[in-house]
Enzyme design. Structure first.
Site, PDB file in Angstrom:
ATOM      1  N   GLN A 213       0.826  -1.206   0.000  1.00 51.99           N
ATOM      2  CA  GLN A 213       0.000   0.000   0.000  1.00 51.99           C
ATOM      3  C   GLN A 213       0.861   1.257   0.000  1.00 51.99           C
ATOM      4  OE1 GLN A 213      -2.762  -2.264   3.183  1.00 51.99           O
ATOM      5  NE2 GLN A 213      -3.214  -0.106   3.067  1.00 51.99           N
TER       6      GLN A 213
ATOM      7  N   ARG B 165      -8.200  -1.119   8.486  1.00 51.88           N
ATOM      8  CA  ARG B 165      -9.212  -0.161   8.011  1.00 51.88           C
ATOM      9  C   ARG B 165      -9.503   0.890   9.078  1.00 51.88           C
ATOM     10  NH1 ARG B 165     -14.118  -1.802   3.951  1.00 51.88           N
ATOM     11  NH2 ARG B 165     -14.385   0.255   3.088  1.00 51.88           N
TER      12      ARG B 165
ATOM     13  N   GLU C 213     -12.667   4.430   5.762  1.00 51.35           N
ATOM     14  CA  GLU C 213     -12.650   3.589   6.966  1.00 51.35           C
ATOM     15  C   GLU C 213     -13.821   3.817   7.906  1.00 51.35           C
ATOM     16  OE1 GLU C 213      -7.821   3.710   7.284  1.00 51.35           O
ATOM     17  OE2 GLU C 213      -8.998   4.904   8.653  1.00 51.35           O
TER      18      GLU C 213
END
Ligand code: CDP
Length: 796
Positions: free
Chosen positions: A223, A370, A741
């Site tokens: 990521q 998240r 999120e």
């Protein structure tokens, strides 16, 4: 008459444009790491420890070396000769790459085999003989700080116990005074269990070192490609300009793909040694037992209350179990992430938080699943505590929240632990949610049902999340300041490419970044291609996690578009033969103020940048923007759930769920709704079914999808989403706040509150997640709290 383009038609801000990336994803044409095959590629498999804590007496790999097709066996001892047995973590700790002295959690990497194919490599792993001497195992913070606890990290000279940090934030004296003045003190203890981000695609990498060019190319599911490049440069001591990290399509990240894992390091070293590409693809159990766990925090708090419902103060203590290595990625200033975002939406005069982190014989934990660095735990505790306090006061849940919310006119507002929030309409969101769920009517139904022995419950949860780390004054990772970037190149025909330092994993960046360009420049979104994830082409950025992409990289896209527009204005003035001051802008076109019909389109300006620029102007129409946000963005949400609990079995069903999310301006309303639904599904899974823990011997329980359940469409309830409340972010260039999120952060407490509300009057104050039927049944039957915390002794 205006000639401005219709923004929705060109796919600008507010258009529910279909996700362009889905053209390849739904056709099975995505290009994931495991889809890549390079000439001469070898395959790597990892041998993992079966024990949670043991001394390694010897490793005999001779039989593995003898297996035909094996090219290399890596052990900790070999790594140590290259100073690679240990690596630094993102939290200033060290982590074993391959174990040398001890194994410290079940699943820890002990050796690697590189072979012609993965099956030979796997067989060869099984031929490695490791002699372990078992050691006592620690699986929770209470054991970690016991007098006779073995020191897990005895590899560190300065480490005399298992404590990683002891930290505090807030106003201790003020909070003590608030508690002295309280009419009522409400208390709550709970455990937010370990959970696993569990992306469908596991971790993996293909390292390709080319001796002739001295260039190392690594394809990997990360990521944060630029951070990985920096880490590889520092750990492997390779020159940074000779390292290229390519993050191809990613099959889900959720925080799991931020850390640096031993498999990456081993595949890189193997490729350097063998001068051939080496592919490592983790299997599902390997992913579930060894990578990036989240949460695992014991929360113990109390609230000082005035009889009329005013909250006077809050105390919280957290004990976080980080596993064997402290390897979270989080801003280095904040020892337990952004836990101190707790109660940000409430007007509370005094608060104090103490936090302790300890090592245990579990895989490294604390990754932000998240969530922005422990915000989920903060919001969960907050909303569970609020419900407990309202119950203790005998007050209505909604009314208690409303009277303690920060009011619209109070912004900017200093939160109890020191953040500065800047915007929101908290009470309005609550009102929309209450109306949608039919609050008053449900309360009546609930009372009637209770009289007949049926258990109905309603749970409210609110959340405000600090999204968009950071501003570089306060946020850094390993000293690297948190900002982000965008590069925009407009070609001569007016088509464009935008690249950012973010890296989407399914969030739809390829769609929404183009919409921002469209909004700023009037270039149709279909004419803008988005590219992310290649460190040789993308500008430097901190990557995508913590819903920071829109607040930071998205802002950078807007800012670079404005730079382009500024240059295009000069080109327009030249083409229209007027001075720049006489040129006006409307979407897609510059025109002469005094003669609005005389104008040039942005595409005509683009052509002029390559064919007809004024004397002295640098040709081309491209630029880069680095964006350092002045503050975090603060979205807000209200989630309300109604449930029915079966008293005979403890099974609970969701009757209705409504979500009211205020994430400021929505770039793409359809994508935003998708993000909310995905988050709510994960919230439901955490609250209802996802169970991954460790027994007293440190064995990971739930290391496969038979035990660690992913909700399918069948069991996931329907969600009613509301977008009525829009409070633009005052400092973001297009008024957007993060959203990715929010629902996963705020959702779990709504479900748990609903089940506990159904049990109100029974004296049950807490059931730890997941609220499995047997736990709920036990709570109902024995009228007691049920904890899911890992065992203290082996016979527990
Ligand atoms: O960092 P991450 O992409 O995970 O989260 P985000 O910035 O909240 O964005 C998630 C997705 O929702 C992206 O495609 C955003 O562009 C989109 N989004 C939006 O359309 N409007 C917003 N106000 C926030 C996000």
């Amino acid at each position: 008459m205006s000639h401005a383009l219709d923004e929705i038609k060109i796919g600008g801000l507010g258009a529910s444009r279909k996700r362009v990336e889905d053209n390849r994803f739904i056709r099975g044409k995505g290009n994931y790491t495991d889809d890549i095959t390079l000439p001469g590629m070898l395959h790597m498999e990892i041998l993992r420890s079966p024990l949670a804590h043991a001394r390694i007496k010897s490793i005999d790999a001779s039989k593995a070396w003898d297996i035909p097709g094996v090219h290399l066996v890596l052990t900790g001892e070999m790594m140590a000769t290259r100073n690679l047995a240990w690596m630094p973590t993102l939290s200033y700790d060290t982590q074993a790459v391959l174990a040398t002295d001890k194994v410290r959690f079940q699943g820890q990497e002990v050796a690697c085999v590189i072979a012609d194919d993965p099956y030979i490599a796997k067989d060869a792993c099984e031929a490695i003989d490791v002699d372990y001497e078992p050691l006592p195992v620690i699986v929770n913070p209470r054991q970690a700080v016991a007098e006779d606890a073995p020191v897990i990290r005895d590899d560190k000279d300065s480490q005399r116990d298992n404590v990683i940090y002891d930290w505090e934030v807030g106003d201790k004296a003020g909070t003590d005074r608030a508690f002295e003045q309280a009419d009522v003190i409400s208390k709550l203890q709970l455990h937010y269990p370990r959970s696993h981000p569990s992306p469908i695609e596991c971790c993996g990498s293909i390292a390709d070192f080319n001796r002739a060019t001295s260039k190392l190319t690594v394809y990997m599911t990360t990521q944060a490609p630029h951070i990985i490049r920096a880490a590889v440069a520092l750990v492997a001591e390779l020159p940074e300009h000779m390292i290229r990290i390519i993050s191809p399509d990613i099959g889900g990240g959720f925080g799991n793909k931020v850390p640096v894992y031993p498999g990456y390091v081993c595949s890189i070293l193997a490729s350097i040694l063998l001068e051939r590409p080496v592919k490592w693809i983790e299997d599902k159990s390997g992913n579930l037992i060894s990578t990036g766990f989240a949460r695992d925090v014991y929360l113990d708090g109390e609230m000082a209350l005035r009889r009329d419902g005013k909250i006077l103060g809050v105390r919280i203590h957290t004990d976080a179990d980080h596993g064997a290595f402290f390897s979270d990625a989080q801003p280095s200033k904040f020892k337990i992430g952004l836990m101190h975002s707790a109660f940000a939406a409430y007007d509370i005069p005094a608060a104090h938080l103490t936090a302790r982190g300890t090592y245990s014989n579990k895989a490294p934990g604390g990754v932000a699943y998240r969530c922005s660095f422990r915000v989920t735990e903060a919001m969960f505790f907050q909303e569970r505590m609020i419900q407990a306090a309202a119950d203790d006061l005998g007050m209505d849940q909604a009314e208690f929240r409303r009277m303690n919310f920060v009011r619209d006119e109070d912004f900017p507002h200093r939160t109890p632990f020191g953040f500065l929030t800047d915007s929101g309409q908290y009470a309005k969101c609550l009102d929309v949610g209450l109306k949608a769920i039919g609050y008053e009517e449900f309360r009546r139904e609930q009372a009637e049902a209770r009289a007949k022995g049926r258990l109905l419950g309603l749970g409210i949860s609110t959340m405000t999340e600090p999204l968009g780390a950071g501003n570089s004054r306060e946020y850094d990772i390993l000293g690297i300041k948190m900002f982000d970037s965008a590069e925009l190149k407009v070609h001569m025909t007016g088509k464009a490419i935008v690249r950012t330092g973010a890296r989407g994993q399914g969030q739809g960046h390829e769609t929404t970044w183009a919409q921002i360009v469209s909004h700023e420049l009037g270039i149709p979104a279909d004419d803008v291609v988005v590219e992310e994830g290649d460190t040789d082409t993308a500008p430097f950025g901190m990557g995508t996690y913590a819903s920071r992409s829109t607040p930071v990289a998205g802002a950078a896209v807007a800012m670079v578009s404005r730079k382009i527009r500024a240059k295009a204005r000069k080109l327009a003035a030249h083409l229209l033969e007027v001075s720049e001051e006489d040129v006006e802008w409307e979407l897609g076109r510059f025109y002469v103020r005094s003669a609005p019909d005389r104008g040039v389109t942005i595409q005509e300006c683009a052509m002029a940048a390559y064919s007809n620029m004024p004397d002295g102007m640098e040709p081309g129409l491209e630029n880069t923007a680095y964006y350092d946000p002045p503050n975090l963005t603060w979205p807000f949400a209200v989630y309300i759930v109604t449930v029915e609990v079966d008293p005979e079995t403890g099974v609970w069903d969701v009757l209705k769920m409504v979500a009211v999310d205020d994430c400021g301006v929505r770039i793409n309303p359809m994508i935003v709704e998708g993000q909310i639904m995905g988050g709510l599904t994960e919230a439901y899974a955490m609250a209802n079914m996802q169970f991954i823990t460790f027994d007293a011997d440190g064995n990971c329980v739930g290391s496969n999808y038979m035990d660690y359940l992913l909700p399918s469409a069948w069991e996931t309830p329907g969600f009613e989403l509301h977008s009525e409340v829009v409070t633009p972010c005052p400092h973001h260039p297009i008024g957007a706040k993060g959203i990715g999120e929010c629902a996963a952060v705020g959702g779990p407490a709504a479900f748990v509150n609903a089940v506990l509300d159904a049990l109100s009057g029974t004296g049950v104050r807490n059931i730890d997640m997941p609220l499995l039927p047997d736990r709920v049944w036990e709570a109902i039957t024995y009228r007691r709290d049920v904890s899911g915390a890992p065992p203290v002794r082996s016979d527990d």
